[in-house]
Scaffold this active site. Structure first.
Site, PDB file in Angstrom:
ATOM      1  N   LYS A 160       0.847  -1.206   0.000  1.00  0.00           N
ATOM      2  CA  LYS A 160       0.000   0.000   0.000  1.00  0.00           C
ATOM      3  C   LYS A 160       0.873   1.243   0.000  1.00  0.00           C
ATOM      4  CE  LYS A 160      -1.520   1.442   4.171  1.00  0.00           C
ATOM      5  NZ  LYS A 160      -1.215   2.813   4.590  1.00  0.00           N
ATOM      6  N   ASN A 161       1.856   1.264   0.907  1.00  0.00           N
ATOM      7  CA  ASN A 161       2.623   2.497   1.097  1.00  0.00           C
ATOM      8  C   ASN A 161       3.575   2.793  -0.051  1.00  0.00           C
ATOM      9  OD1 ASN A 161       1.215   2.973   3.374  1.00  0.00           O
ATOM     10  ND2 ASN A 161       2.828   2.323   4.798  1.00  0.00           N
ATOM     11  N   ASP A 212      -3.633  11.974  13.342  1.00  0.00           N
ATOM     12  CA  ASP A 212      -4.478  10.794  13.220  1.00  0.00           C
ATOM     13  C   ASP A 212      -4.278   9.906  14.422  1.00  0.00           C
ATOM     14  OD1 ASP A 212      -2.184   9.442  12.875  1.00  0.00           O
ATOM     15  OD2 ASP A 212      -2.459   9.016  10.764  1.00  0.00           O
ATOM     16  N   ILE A 230       8.795   6.195  16.579  1.00  0.00           N
ATOM     17  CA  ILE A 230       8.391   6.939  15.384  1.00  0.00           C
ATOM     18  C   ILE A 230       7.122   7.760  15.626  1.00  0.00           C
ATOM     19  CG2 ILE A 230       8.000   6.779  12.879  1.00  0.00           C
ATOM     20  CD1 ILE A 230      10.638   5.448  13.717  1.00  0.00           C
ATOM     21  N   ASP A 279       5.190  -0.053  11.900  1.00  0.00           N
ATOM     22  CA  ASP A 279       3.916  -0.645  11.498  1.00  0.00           C
ATOM     23  C   ASP A 279       3.762  -2.090  11.989  1.00  0.00           C
ATOM     24  OD1 ASP A 279       3.116   1.666  10.319  1.00  0.00           O
ATOM     25  OD2 ASP A 279       3.695   1.084   8.293  1.00  0.00           O
ATOM     26  N   ARG A 292      -4.549  10.317   4.490  1.00  0.00           N
ATOM     27  CA  ARG A 292      -3.461  11.214   4.844  1.00  0.00           C
ATOM     28  C   ARG A 292      -2.355  11.216   3.778  1.00  0.00           C
ATOM     29  NH1 ARG A 292       1.002  12.539   7.289  1.00  0.00           N
ATOM     30  NH2 ARG A 292       0.784  14.181   8.824  1.00  0.00           N
TER      31      ARG A 292
HETATM   32  N1  EPU Z   1       7.462  13.967  10.852  1.00  0.00           N
HETATM   33  C1  EPU Z   1       7.594  15.260  11.215  1.00  0.00           C
HETATM   34  N2  EPU Z   1       7.687  16.208  10.228  1.00  0.00           N
HETATM   35  C2  EPU Z   1       7.633  15.899   8.909  1.00  0.00           C
HETATM   36  C3  EPU Z   1       7.480  14.546   8.539  1.00  0.00           C
HETATM   37  C4  EPU Z   1       7.395  13.590   9.539  1.00  0.00           C
HETATM   38  O1  EPU Z   1       7.642  15.587  12.403  1.00  0.00           O
HETATM   39  O2  EPU Z   1       7.736  16.802   8.075  1.00  0.00           O
HETATM   40  C5  EPU Z   1       7.372  12.946  11.915  1.00  0.00           C
HETATM   41  C6  EPU Z   1       5.999  12.318  11.988  1.00  0.00           C
HETATM   42  O3  EPU Z   1       5.137  13.104  12.787  1.00  0.00           O
HETATM   43  C7  EPU Z   1       6.295  10.975  12.582  1.00  0.00           C
HETATM   44  C8  EPU Z   1       7.691  10.640  12.044  1.00  0.00           C
HETATM   45  O4  EPU Z   1       8.246  11.883  11.604  1.00  0.00           O
HETATM   46  O5  EPU Z   1       6.369  11.060  13.971  1.00  0.00           O
HETATM   47  C9  EPU Z   1       7.699   9.643  10.901  1.00  0.00           C
HETATM   48  O6  EPU Z   1       6.932  10.114   9.831  1.00  0.00           O
HETATM   49  P1  EPU Z   1       7.181   9.659   8.325  1.00  0.00           P
HETATM   50  O7  EPU Z   1       7.112  10.879   7.481  1.00  0.00           O
HETATM   51  O8  EPU Z   1       8.392   8.800   8.235  1.00  0.00           O
HETATM   52  O9  EPU Z   1       5.914   8.739   8.076  1.00  0.00           O
HETATM   53  P2  EPU Z   1       4.756   8.932   7.025  1.00  0.00           P
HETATM   54  O10 EPU Z   1       5.324   9.174   5.686  1.00  0.00           O
HETATM   55  O11 EPU Z   1       3.737   9.863   7.560  1.00  0.00           O
HETATM   56  C10 EPU Z   1       4.729   6.409   6.342  1.00  0.00           C
HETATM   57  C11 EPU Z   1       3.704   5.326   6.264  1.00  0.00           C
HETATM   58  C12 EPU Z   1       3.306   4.871   7.653  1.00  0.00           C
HETATM   59  C13 EPU Z   1       4.549   4.372   8.355  1.00  0.00           C
HETATM   60  C14 EPU Z   1       5.621   5.466   8.381  1.00  0.00           C
HETATM   61  C15 EPU Z   1       6.930   5.054   8.999  1.00  0.00           C
HETATM   62  C16 EPU Z   1       2.512   5.890   4.253  1.00  0.00           C
HETATM   63  C17 EPU Z   1       1.245   6.309   3.631  1.00  0.00           C
HETATM   64  N3  EPU Z   1       2.533   5.823   5.582  1.00  0.00           N
HETATM   65  O12 EPU Z   1       4.116   7.481   7.051  1.00  0.00           O
HETATM   66  O13 EPU Z   1       2.407   3.778   7.474  1.00  0.00           O
HETATM   67  O14 EPU Z   1       4.222   4.001   9.670  1.00  0.00           O
HETATM   68  O15 EPU Z   1       5.882   5.912   7.030  1.00  0.00           O
HETATM   69  O16 EPU Z   1       7.435   3.951   8.356  1.00  0.00           O
HETATM   70  O17 EPU Z   1       3.485   5.582   3.576  1.00  0.00           O
HETATM   71  C18 EPU Z   1       0.493   2.457   7.850  1.00  0.00           C
HETATM   72  O18 EPU Z   1       0.646   1.981   6.728  1.00  0.00           O
HETATM   73  O19 EPU Z   1      -0.309   1.955   8.674  1.00  0.00           O
HETATM   74  C19 EPU Z   1       1.283   3.623   8.246  1.00  0.00           C
HETATM   75  C20 EPU Z   1       0.948   4.397   9.264  1.00  0.00           C
END
Ligand code: EPU
Length: 435
Positions: free
Chosen positions: A25-26, A124, A335, A313, A100
Site C-alpha cells: 500500500k505504502n 491521526d 516513530i 507498522d 493522509r
Molecule cells: N514527521 C515530522 N515532520 C515531517 C514529517 C514527519 O515531524 O515533516 C514525523 C511524523 O510526525 C512521525 C515521524 O516523523 O512522527 C515519521 O513520519 P514519516 O514521514 O516517516 O511517516 P509517514 O510518511 O507519515 C509512512 C507510512 C506509515 C509508516 C511510516 C513510517 C505511508 C502512507 N505511511 O508514514 O504507514 O508508519 O511511514 O514507516 O506511507 C500504515 O501503513 O499503517 C502507516 C501508518
C-alpha cells in the site's frame, strides 16, 4: 463507514498454511502520485485492492487524471492513470482527511504545475504527524510555501531548483515528496538523511524508468539531477513487507507454521531475527519466507526505528507476540507518539501491559481471554484480530474497516490459514470498487 463492521475470530487457533502478499500500500499510493509527473498513460500493477488505493484514485481524478482499476488473475489490482497536459492543483480536505497519504501529491503538483493547494491532513490515531520537513525542503528548492485556512499552499512560478536538503529525521513522506519534486527541478538536489525504506527504492525505480536521474536509492543520501520531462511507464509495486511481517508474527504468536510468498525476506531481516530469538524457525527463499513456532515464544525486546530498523507498522504484532510470550518484554516506539493507543484494547483481551511514554512493558501469559475490542488503526486492528486467535473463545474486532485500509482479503487470508474467521457485517463503499 458505519461502526458496525466487525470481524470475529475463534480462539484458540493456530495459523497454518501459505498466504501470498501483493504490492505494498505504502508504495502503490506514492507510485500513483508519481504518475502525475509525466503526461500520458502510466500504469501501476500489483496494487492491493484496498480502500486507500481507491481513494488515491479519486484524488488523482480530481486533479484531472483519468483513473481506471482492473483486477489481475492473481487478485492484485492494476491502476491505469491517464495524465493530461494540464493538471488542476488542488486536493480538498474531504479526501485528504480520509487519506493522509494524499499529501504526497504536493511534490508532483508543484513540479508539474508550479503550484499546489493541498488540504493539511491534520493528526491521526497514531500521532500528530507533522509536515515541517516536507515544507522546509520544498522551500529550499525555491517554493513559496505556507499554510492558510487549513491548506498547504505552495508556489514556484519560475520552477523549482535543485538544492541541498538535510532532513532532521529520515521521514518517509518528506523524502518521497522532495524526491518527486526534485526529478523535474533545474539542477541537482541532494537529500541527506533520506529514508531508506524498500518503498522509497521502489519509487526511485519507477521514476528512473520514467527517465529521472537518481543516485543513492536505498541509502541515506539521494542525489537527483533534474530533467526537463518524464515519460509514462508501467511499473509493478514492490511486495508488502508489513502484510508479510503481520503473517510472520501471526505464525509466531499462534505457535503455527506459515509460508508467505510475494516478498523479499530481506526486507524483514530484523523482524525475522526477533521471531528467531523468540524460538521460531525461519526459512527464506528469494521471494518467500516460512515461520514455524512449535513452543510457547520466549519474551524478546523490540525497538522501532526507521528502515532497516524494526518497522513501527509491526509494533502491534510485536506487542501481540509479547502478550503471549514466556517472560517480560520491553517494547519501545520511536516513530509515532500515539502508537500505543490500541494497548488498552489488548488489555481487554487480558494482556498485561504497562506503558510509560514511548515504552511498553509486557508480561506474557499463555492464553488470553476472548473479548470485544475495537481497531484504532490499520495495524492495531490486524494485531488485535490475530491476538484474538490466542484467546479462549470468540473475539470480535469492531471498526474492522481500518484493517481493510491495509490488508486486502484479511478474513479470506485468515481462513486460508486454517482458522475460523468471519465478517459479521461488511459495508463495501460502492463508489470505490475494482471492476
Ligand atoms: N514527521 C515530522 N515532520 C515531517 C514529517 C514527519 O515531524 O515533516 C514525523 C511524523 O510526525 C512521525 C515521524 O516523523 O512522527 C515519521 O513520519 P514519516 O514521514 O516517516 O511517516 P509517514 O510518511 O507519515 C509512512 C507510512 C506509515 C509508516 C511510516 C513510517 C505511508 C502512507 N505511511 O508514514 O504507514 O508508519 O511511514 O514507516 O506511507 C500504515 O501503513 O499503517 C502507516 C501508518
Amino acid at each position: 463507514m458505519a461502526d458496525v463492521d466487525v470481524i470475529r475470530v475463534a480462539g484458540p487457533a493456530r495459523l497454518n498454511g501459505t498466504v501470498g502478499v501483493v504490492g505494498a500500500k505504502n508504495s502503490a499510493l506514492k507510485l500513483m502520485a508519481a504518475a502525475l509527473l509525466a503526461e500520458g498513460g502510466s500504469a501501476v500493477t500489483n496494487v492491493p485492492r484496498i480502500t486507500d488505493i481507491a481513494l488515491m484514485g479519486e484524488v488523482l481524478r480530481r486533479l484531472g487524471a483519468d483513473v481506471r482499476f482492473d483486477t489481475a488473475l492473481d487478485g492484485s489490482g492494476t491502476v491505469e492513470i491517464g495524465v493530461p497536459a494540464t493538471l488542476h492543483h488542488e486536493a480538498d480536505y474531504d479526501l485528504v482527511r480520509r487519506l493522509r497519504a494524499s499529501i504526497c501529491v504536493l511534490g508532483p503538483l508543484l513540479a508539474r504545475t508550479g503550484k499546489a493547494r493541498v488540504a493539511h491532513p491534520g493528526g491521526d490515531a497514531i500521532g500528530s504527524r507533522g509536515l515541517d520537513m516536507h515544507v522546509g525542503g520544498l522551500a529550499r528548492m525555491g517554493a513559496e510555501i505556507g499554510s492558510e485556512h487549513g491548506f498547504v499552499l505552495a508556489e514556484a512560478p519560475f520552477g523549482l531548483r535543485g538544492a541541498e536538503i538535510w532532513l532532521d529525521f529520515p521521514s518517509v513522506g518528506a523524502t518521497e515528496n522532495l524526491l518527486m519534486a526534485a526529478v523535474l527541478a533545474k539542477g541537482v538536489t541532494e537529500i541527506d538523511n533520506a529514508a531508506r525504506e524498500p518503498e522509497i527504492v521502489d519509487i526511485c525505480r519507477m521514476l528512473t524508468e520514467m527517465g529521472a536521474r537518481i543516485d543513492g536509492a536505498g541509502t541515506s543520501k539521494l542525489t537527483i539531477e533534474g530533467v526537463d520531462a518524464l515519460q509514462p511507464v508501467r511499473h509493478a509495486t514492490v511486495g508488502d513487507r508489513i502484510v508479510a511481517g503481520t503473517w510472520a508474527f501471526g505464525a509466531a504468536m499462534t505457535q503455527g507454521d506459515v509460508t508467505v510468498t510475494g516478498i523479499d525476506p530481506h526486507f524483514l531481516d530484523i523482524a525475522l531475527d526477533k521471531i528467531a530469538q523468540a524460538g521460531g524457525l525461519i526459512e527464506t527463499r528469494p521471494d518467500a519466507l516460512r515461520v514455524q513456532m512449535d513452543q510457547r515464544p520466549r519474551a524478546v525486546d523490540v525497538v522501532t526505528l526507521p528502515y532497516p530498523g524494526f518497522a513501527t507498522d509491526l509494533l502491534p504484532m510485536a506487542i501481540g507476540l509479547a502478550v503471549v510470550s514466556d517472560g517480560v518484554s520491553m517494547i519501545t516506539e520511536n516513530i509515532f507518539d500515539g502508537r500505543f493507543m490500541f494497548v488498552q484494547e489488548m488489555v481487554r483481551l487480558g494482556a498485561e501491559i504497562k506503558t510509560d511514554g514511548h515504552h511498553a512493558v509486557v508480561r506474557g501469559r499463555p492464553l488470553l481471554s476472548s473479548a470485544e475490542v475495537r481497531a484504532t488503526d490499520i495495524r492495531a486492528g490486524a494485531g488485535l484480530a490475530i491476538a484474538g486467535l490466542c484467546t479462549d473463545g470468540p473475539t470480535t474486532v469492531r471498526h474492522a474497516h481500518h484493517i481493510d485500509r491495509g490488508y486486502p482479503d484479511f478474513v479470506a487470508d485468515l481462513r486460508a490459514l486454517g482458522v475460523t474467521a468471519e465478517r459479521l457485517e461488511a459495508l463495501p463503499d460502492p463508489e470505490y470498487t475494482f471492476e
